[in-house]
Design a protein around this motif. Structure first.
Motif, PDB file in Angstrom:
ATOM      1  N   ASP A  74       0.851  -1.186   0.000  1.00  0.00           N
ATOM      2  CA  ASP A  74       0.000   0.000   0.000  1.00  0.00           C
ATOM      3  C   ASP A  74       0.885   1.232   0.000  1.00  0.00           C
ATOM      4  OD1 ASP A  74      -2.377  -1.411   0.039  1.00  0.00           O
ATOM      5  OD2 ASP A  74      -2.474  -1.473   2.221  1.00  0.00           O
ATOM      6  N   ILE A  75       0.804   2.003  -1.089  1.00  0.00           N
ATOM      7  CA  ILE A  75       1.545   3.260  -1.186  1.00  0.00           C
ATOM      8  C   ILE A  75       0.647   4.356  -0.630  1.00  0.00           C
ATOM      9  CG2 ILE A  75       2.685   4.890  -2.738  1.00  0.00           C
ATOM     10  CD1 ILE A  75       2.082   1.433  -4.017  1.00  0.00           C
ATOM     11  N   LEU A  76       1.072   4.994   0.437  1.00  0.00           N
ATOM     12  CA  LEU A  76       0.241   5.968   1.126  1.00  0.00           C
ATOM     13  C   LEU A  76       0.600   7.394   0.746  1.00  0.00           C
ATOM     14  CD1 LEU A  76       0.112   4.437   4.735  1.00  0.00           C
ATOM     15  CD2 LEU A  76      -1.299   3.907   2.733  1.00  0.00           C
ATOM     16  N   ASP A  77      -0.316   8.301   1.038  1.00  0.00           N
ATOM     17  CA  ASP A  77      -0.133   9.741   0.824  1.00  0.00           C
ATOM     18  C   ASP A  77      -0.299  10.415   2.181  1.00  0.00           C
ATOM     19  OD1 ASP A  77      -0.354  12.437   0.300  1.00  0.00           O
ATOM     20  OD2 ASP A  77      -1.920  12.243  -1.221  1.00  0.00           O
ATOM     21  N   THR A  78       0.815  10.825   2.783  1.00  0.00           N
ATOM     22  CA  THR A  78       0.764  11.450   4.108  1.00  0.00           C
ATOM     23  C   THR A  78       0.906  12.965   4.039  1.00  0.00           C
ATOM     24  OG1 THR A  78       3.148  11.126   4.426  1.00  0.00           O
ATOM     25  CG2 THR A  78       1.684   9.385   5.226  1.00  0.00           C
ATOM     26  N   ARG A  79       0.625  13.559   2.907  1.00  0.00           N
ATOM     27  CA  ARG A  79       0.726  15.018   2.747  1.00  0.00           C
ATOM     28  C   ARG A  79      -0.600  15.666   2.361  1.00  0.00           C
ATOM     29  NH1 ARG A  79       4.734  17.376   5.423  1.00  0.00           N
ATOM     30  NH2 ARG A  79       6.451  15.889   5.449  1.00  0.00           N
ATOM     31  N   GLN A  80      -1.271  15.102   1.388  1.00  0.00           N
ATOM     32  CA  GLN A  80      -2.384  15.792   0.757  1.00  0.00           C
ATOM     33  C   GLN A  80      -3.627  15.871   1.637  1.00  0.00           C
ATOM     34  OE1 GLN A  80      -4.350  15.699  -3.757  1.00  0.00           O
ATOM     35  NE2 GLN A  80      -3.183  13.973  -3.013  1.00  0.00           N
ATOM     36  N   HIS A  81      -3.806  14.916   2.541  1.00  0.00           N
ATOM     37  CA  HIS A  81      -5.053  14.828   3.313  1.00  0.00           C
ATOM     38  C   HIS A  81      -4.832  15.023   4.815  1.00  0.00           C
ATOM     39  CE1 HIS A  81      -6.519  13.230  -0.468  1.00  0.00           C
ATOM     40  NE2 HIS A  81      -5.561  12.325  -0.432  1.00  0.00           N
ATOM     41  N   ARG A  82      -3.639  15.378   5.228  1.00  0.00           N
ATOM     42  CA  ARG A  82      -3.293  15.446   6.645  1.00  0.00           C
ATOM     43  C   ARG A  82      -3.756  16.743   7.300  1.00  0.00           C
ATOM     44  NH1 ARG A  82       2.702  16.681   8.315  1.00  0.00           N
ATOM     45  NH2 ARG A  82       3.210  14.630   7.483  1.00  0.00           N
ATOM     46  N   SER A  83      -3.786  16.706   8.624  1.00  0.00           N
ATOM     47  CA  SER A  83      -4.006  17.919   9.403  1.00  0.00           C
ATOM     48  C   SER A  83      -2.715  18.735   9.415  1.00  0.00           C
ATOM     49  CB  SER A  83      -4.376  17.569  10.846  1.00  0.00           C
ATOM     50  OG  SER A  83      -5.500  16.727  10.904  1.00  0.00           O
ATOM     51  N   ALA A 121      -4.820  15.218  19.952  1.00  0.00           N
ATOM     52  CA  ALA A 121      -6.228  15.483  19.643  1.00  0.00           C
ATOM     53  C   ALA A 121      -6.816  14.402  18.740  1.00  0.00           C
ATOM     54  CB  ALA A 121      -6.374  16.856  18.992  1.00  0.00           C
ATOM     55  N   ALA A 122      -8.039  13.989  19.064  1.00  0.00           N
ATOM     56  CA  ALA A 122      -8.673  12.863  18.357  1.00  0.00           C
ATOM     57  C   ALA A 122      -8.951  13.155  16.893  1.00  0.00           C
ATOM     58  CB  ALA A 122      -9.971  12.481  19.070  1.00  0.00           C
ATOM     59  N   HIS A 123      -9.155  14.425  16.560  1.00  0.00           N
ATOM     60  CA  HIS A 123      -9.525  14.759  15.180  1.00  0.00           C
ATOM     61  C   HIS A 123      -8.334  14.758  14.232  1.00  0.00           C
ATOM     62  CE1 HIS A 123      -8.002  18.683  16.573  1.00  0.00           C
ATOM     63  NE2 HIS A 123      -7.752  18.910  15.285  1.00  0.00           N
ATOM     64  N   ASP A 174       5.923  17.100  12.403  1.00  0.00           N
ATOM     65  CA  ASP A 174       5.656  16.850  10.987  1.00  0.00           C
ATOM     66  C   ASP A 174       5.484  15.354  10.692  1.00  0.00           C
ATOM     67  OD1 ASP A 174       5.520  17.802   8.175  1.00  0.00           O
ATOM     68  OD2 ASP A 174       7.366  16.621   7.956  1.00  0.00           O
ATOM     69  N   LYS A 175       5.843  14.493  11.643  1.00  0.00           N
ATOM     70  CA  LYS A 175       5.746  13.048  11.443  1.00  0.00           C
ATOM     71  C   LYS A 175       4.451  12.533  12.081  1.00  0.00           C
ATOM     72  CE  LYS A 175       9.761  14.339  10.176  1.00  0.00           C
ATOM     73  NZ  LYS A 175       9.813  15.051   8.879  1.00  0.00           N
ATOM     74  N   TRP A 176       4.269  11.210  12.137  1.00  0.00           N
ATOM     75  CA  TRP A 176       3.079  10.639  12.758  1.00  0.00           C
ATOM     76  C   TRP A 176       2.998  11.002  14.234  1.00  0.00           C
ATOM     77  CZ3 TRP A 176      -0.959   7.529  10.801  1.00  0.00           C
ATOM     78  CH2 TRP A 176      -0.864   7.193   9.447  1.00  0.00           C
ATOM     79  N   ASP A 177       4.108  11.394  14.840  1.00  0.00           N
ATOM     80  CA  ASP A 177       4.080  11.860  16.228  1.00  0.00           C
ATOM     81  C   ASP A 177       3.203  13.091  16.401  1.00  0.00           C
ATOM     82  OD1 ASP A 177       5.673   9.934  17.447  1.00  0.00           O
ATOM     83  OD2 ASP A 177       7.534  10.958  16.918  1.00  0.00           O
ATOM     84  N   GLY A 178       2.972  13.817  15.319  1.00  0.00           N
ATOM     85  CA  GLY A 178       2.108  14.990  15.385  1.00  0.00           C
ATOM     86  C   GLY A 178       0.636  14.662  15.223  1.00  0.00           C
ATOM     87  N   ALA A 179       0.309  13.376  15.082  1.00  0.00           N
ATOM     88  CA  ALA A 179      -1.086  12.929  14.947  1.00  0.00           C
ATOM     89  C   ALA A 179      -1.218  11.585  15.648  1.00  0.00           C
ATOM     90  CB  ALA A 179      -1.492  12.836  13.484  1.00  0.00           C
ATOM     91  N   GLU A 180      -1.082  11.599  16.980  1.00  0.00           N
ATOM     92  CA  GLU A 180      -1.030  10.357  17.743  1.00  0.00           C
ATOM     93  C   GLU A 180      -2.312   9.540  17.623  1.00  0.00           C
ATOM     94  OE1 GLU A 180       0.546  10.428  21.664  1.00  0.00           O
ATOM     95  OE2 GLU A 180       1.889  12.105  21.258  1.00  0.00           O
ATOM     96  N   ALA A 181      -3.461  10.205  17.569  1.00  0.00           N
ATOM     97  CA  ALA A 181      -4.728   9.474  17.441  1.00  0.00           C
ATOM     98  C   ALA A 181      -4.802   8.739  16.111  1.00  0.00           C
ATOM     99  CB  ALA A 181      -5.901  10.436  17.586  1.00  0.00           C
ATOM    100  N   ALA A 182      -4.283   9.350  15.058  1.00  0.00           N
ATOM    101  CA  ALA A 182      -4.272   8.699  13.747  1.00  0.00           C
ATOM    102  C   ALA A 182      -3.389   7.457  13.775  1.00  0.00           C
ATOM    103  CB  ALA A 182      -3.788   9.680  12.689  1.00  0.00           C
ATOM    104  N   ARG A 183      -2.245   7.565  14.426  1.00  0.00           N
ATOM    105  CA  ARG A 183      -1.370   6.398  14.543  1.00  0.00           C
ATOM    106  C   ARG A 183      -2.047   5.292  15.351  1.00  0.00           C
ATOM    107  NH1 ARG A 183       4.203   8.013  16.606  1.00  0.00           N
ATOM    108  NH2 ARG A 183       3.104   8.378  18.552  1.00  0.00           N
ATOM    109  N   ARG A 184      -2.742   5.686  16.409  1.00  0.00           N
ATOM    110  CA  ARG A 184      -3.439   4.690  17.231  1.00  0.00           C
ATOM    111  C   ARG A 184      -4.515   3.982  16.417  1.00  0.00           C
ATOM    112  NH1 ARG A 184      -5.298   7.913  20.648  1.00  0.00           N
ATOM    113  NH2 ARG A 184      -3.336   8.080  21.783  1.00  0.00           N
ATOM    114  N   ARG A 185      -5.249   4.736  15.595  1.00  0.00           N
ATOM    115  CA  ARG A 185      -6.279   4.107  14.760  1.00  0.00           C
ATOM    116  C   ARG A 185      -5.667   3.089  13.803  1.00  0.00           C
ATOM    117  NH1 ARG A 185      -8.181   9.518  14.642  1.00  0.00           N
ATOM    118  NH2 ARG A 185      -7.358   9.886  12.543  1.00  0.00           N
ATOM    119  N   LEU A 186      -4.532   3.453  13.229  1.00  0.00           N
ATOM    120  CA  LEU A 186      -3.868   2.537  12.296  1.00  0.00           C
ATOM    121  C   LEU A 186      -3.428   1.264  13.018  1.00  0.00           C
ATOM    122  CD1 LEU A 186      -1.337   3.487   9.541  1.00  0.00           C
ATOM    123  CD2 LEU A 186      -0.901   1.538  11.025  1.00  0.00           C
ATOM    124  N   CYS A 187      -2.823   1.413  14.185  1.00  0.00           N
ATOM    125  CA  CYS A 187      -2.360   0.237  14.934  1.00  0.00           C
ATOM    126  C   CYS A 187      -3.526  -0.644  15.348  1.00  0.00           C
ATOM    127  CB  CYS A 187      -1.558   0.690  16.146  1.00  0.00           C
ATOM    128  SG  CYS A 187       0.029   1.468  15.741  1.00  0.00           S
TER     129      CYS A 187
END
Length: 563
Positions: free
Chosen positions: A350-359, A375-377, A426-439
């Protein structure tokens, strides 16, 4: 019957899997390869060359440009080399650009459409051609050619080249994916971050010599910055190894971005890597602007509308210069960059896009102890891409589930105080809830072998992905291999000053190094081996390559072991 697939998209722009033949170029077909429904152009847009869509048919071309079957080209038009991309079991994309004077406007080409002959052969001497045809290089697309070749045999290498007006391109090599049950062993590389001024592209030459099955390019193919002036060099921390030709300004317009790709693609080492292996391409920030997020520029005085125009120019130039399929044709400031490739039942990639749709980055970006990051959002992928990814987790029948993305997923705390968390926003550390959802999604799907590939940070890292990074005893859900840069940040060092602090503060971090190079992955059904290949220098020609570290992941172990 199960088809081997390439990514497409549905009416909601979410990627779906379609038979590769749906997008394939046919033998002796005189067409621009891209389907008509990829654009909505008016006659005026075509005449002006400003259409958003790039897939113009011959009928549309006739409105504004004469088609030349035998143009007069005194100079070699294949100065930027050849490339192949996005392989499937029955084919791949082949690419070139006609540019006899690549650093001049239009690449030195007249504003006329040109027929380009392409040939795919089963042997390196190209005595056994098995596919050939005519593609059209159009001025609206900077005279680039994307041919989606189909009908090939799985799991074998092929060779290709282009011809026009008596000129012949260099020869390229590409390999189709194997089918289920015949995967054997797959060898590929992950690499990216190649700032022109910081060093030579020796790593690309070494990758070419490795003759890998394919390359995952995580992004930062170009850097959008203006050329470093003589005054700026005096205060710069690292030396400028080479100047960009013409000393161009910051990339803002389509012509700026096209010129920057031409500068980079003139590099013979990069050309050699493209000719030797098939690329699976994604973009990160520098293809548009440093640390951009969605429609938000890092510069506060840039409006959303202005940044949308810049994104449109950047995506168009990126598409033009990468070996991508029709579904990745940009539409204005939007592009469908995330997609799914399958290597039989061995790997779901899966090739992901972590720029175009991020907070946007929380707390103003940078390294921070930032409560807002929890933040959860907050998101890195956006709702649609998350839904697509997690659905793919549930449906996967592959032995290895691989996320090829741009920025590191795993936490990296650089503060030695155990009571203080300082991470990079700027990394996934800046969106901890998103990382948690993925895990959680990976756990719910019971993925036995999750492997994440990343880059961006100009360091080599090997990490175990924890279910809960706040709990040192938490179970692993997968592993992550972060590739260093090709040249960005100069020579680097074997053991940066912060190494001991980072290893102590992050028990899931098993390796840290900042030399230049790439990661070579060797995969079969029972093992995944990652070799960190590093160069002793990129400041001078002749850098020596060595294997700095190797890690093995046994099937279903989710743990890094030393090879």
């Amino acid at each position: 019957m199960r088809h081997h697939t390439a990514a497409g998209y549905g009416t909601d722009r979410s990627p779906i899997l379609l038979p590769f033949s749906h997008w394939s170029a046919h033998v002796h077909r005189k067409a621009s390869v891209l389907p008509l429904d990829h654009l909505t152009l008016t006659r005026r847009q075509i005449v002006q060359g400003l259409g958003v869509g790039l897939g113009v048919t011959l009928a549309n071309l006739a409105l504004s440009h004469r088609l030349l079957a035998g143009p007069r080209l005194i100079a070699n038009p294949f100065t930027l080399g050849v490339a192949s991309g996005d392989p499937a079991a029955d084919g791949f994309v082949i690419w070139t650009r006609l540019a006899p004077k690549p650093l001049e406007p239009e690449g030195g080409m007249a504003r006329e459409a040109v027929e380009v002959k392409w040939t795919v052969a089963a042997d390196e001497a190209m005595r056994r051609p098995i596919r050939s045809g005519i593609a059209v290089a159009r001025p609206q697309a900077s005279h680039t050619v994307h041919v989606e070749v189909g009908g090939l045999e799985p799991g074998r290498e092929y060779f290709y080249r282009f011809e026009v007006a008596g000129h012949q391109s260099t020869q390229g090599r590409a390999r189709t994916f194997p089918v289920a049950g015949r995967e054997g062993q797959v060898r590929f590389g992950s690499a990216g971050c190649q700032r022109y001024e910081d060093g030579l592209f020796t790593a690309w030459r070494r990758i070419a010599e490795d003759r890998l099955d394919f390359i995952v390019h995580y992004g930062d193919y170009i850097y959008e910055y203006k050329a470093i002036s003589e005054k700026a060099k005096a205060s710069r921390k690292r030396p400028v190894i080479r100047d960009m030709p013409g000393m161009p300004g910051k990339c803002l317009t389509l012509e700026d971005f096209r010129n920057r790709y031409a500068i980079y693609k003139l590099d013979p080492d990069l050309q050699a890597a493209h000719a030797a292996s098939t690329f699976i391409s994604s973009f990160d920030d520098h293809e548009v602007e440093n640390d951009w997020a969605g429609f938000v520029s890092r510069k506060r005085d840039v409006t959303r509308a202005d940044f949308a125009r810049r994104r449109e120019a950047a995506f168009r130039a990126w598409y033009e210069h990468m070996p991508l399929r029709a579904p990745q044709t940009p539409r204005g400031p939007d592009i469908l960059a995330y997609r799914r490739l399958r290597i039989g039942q061995l790997v779901q990639l899966d090739i992901l896009d972590t720029r175009q749709h991020r907070s946007p980055q929380p707390c103003g970006g940078g390294w921070k102890a930032c409560p807002e990051a929890k933040a959860a959002h907050r998101t890195m992928l956006g709702a649609e891409q998350e839904k697509w990814l997690y659905s793919g987790f549930r449906e996967s029948q592959a032995q290895w589930s691989v996320l090829a993305q741009q920025v590191p997923l795993s936490r990296l705390d650089r503060d030695p105080d155990p009571n203080t968390l300082e991470t990079q926003m700027d990394k996934w550390d800046g969106a901890e809830a998103a990382r948690r959802r993925l895990c959680e999604a990976a756990e719910a799907a019971k993925l036995r072998n999750l492997v994440v590939l990343a880059g961006d940070v100009h360091h080599n890292r090997a990490l175990e992905i924890r279910r809960d990074f706040d709990d040192p005893a938490s179970a692993n859900i997968g592993v992550e291999f972060v590739a260093t840069s090709i040249s960005s940040a100069g020579n680097g060092t074997d053991r940066p000053k912060r190494t001991d602090t980072l290893l102590t503060a992050n028990p899931h971090l098993k390796f840290f190094n900042s030399q230049r190079g790439y990661v070579r992955h060797v995969v079969d059904r029972k093992h995944w081996q990652a070799d960190y290949m590093v160069l002793d220098k990129v400041s001078e020609a002749g850098g020596k390559l060595s294997r700095r570290a190797s890690f093995v992941v046994e099937h279903a172990s989710r743990t890094l072991g030393k090879a």
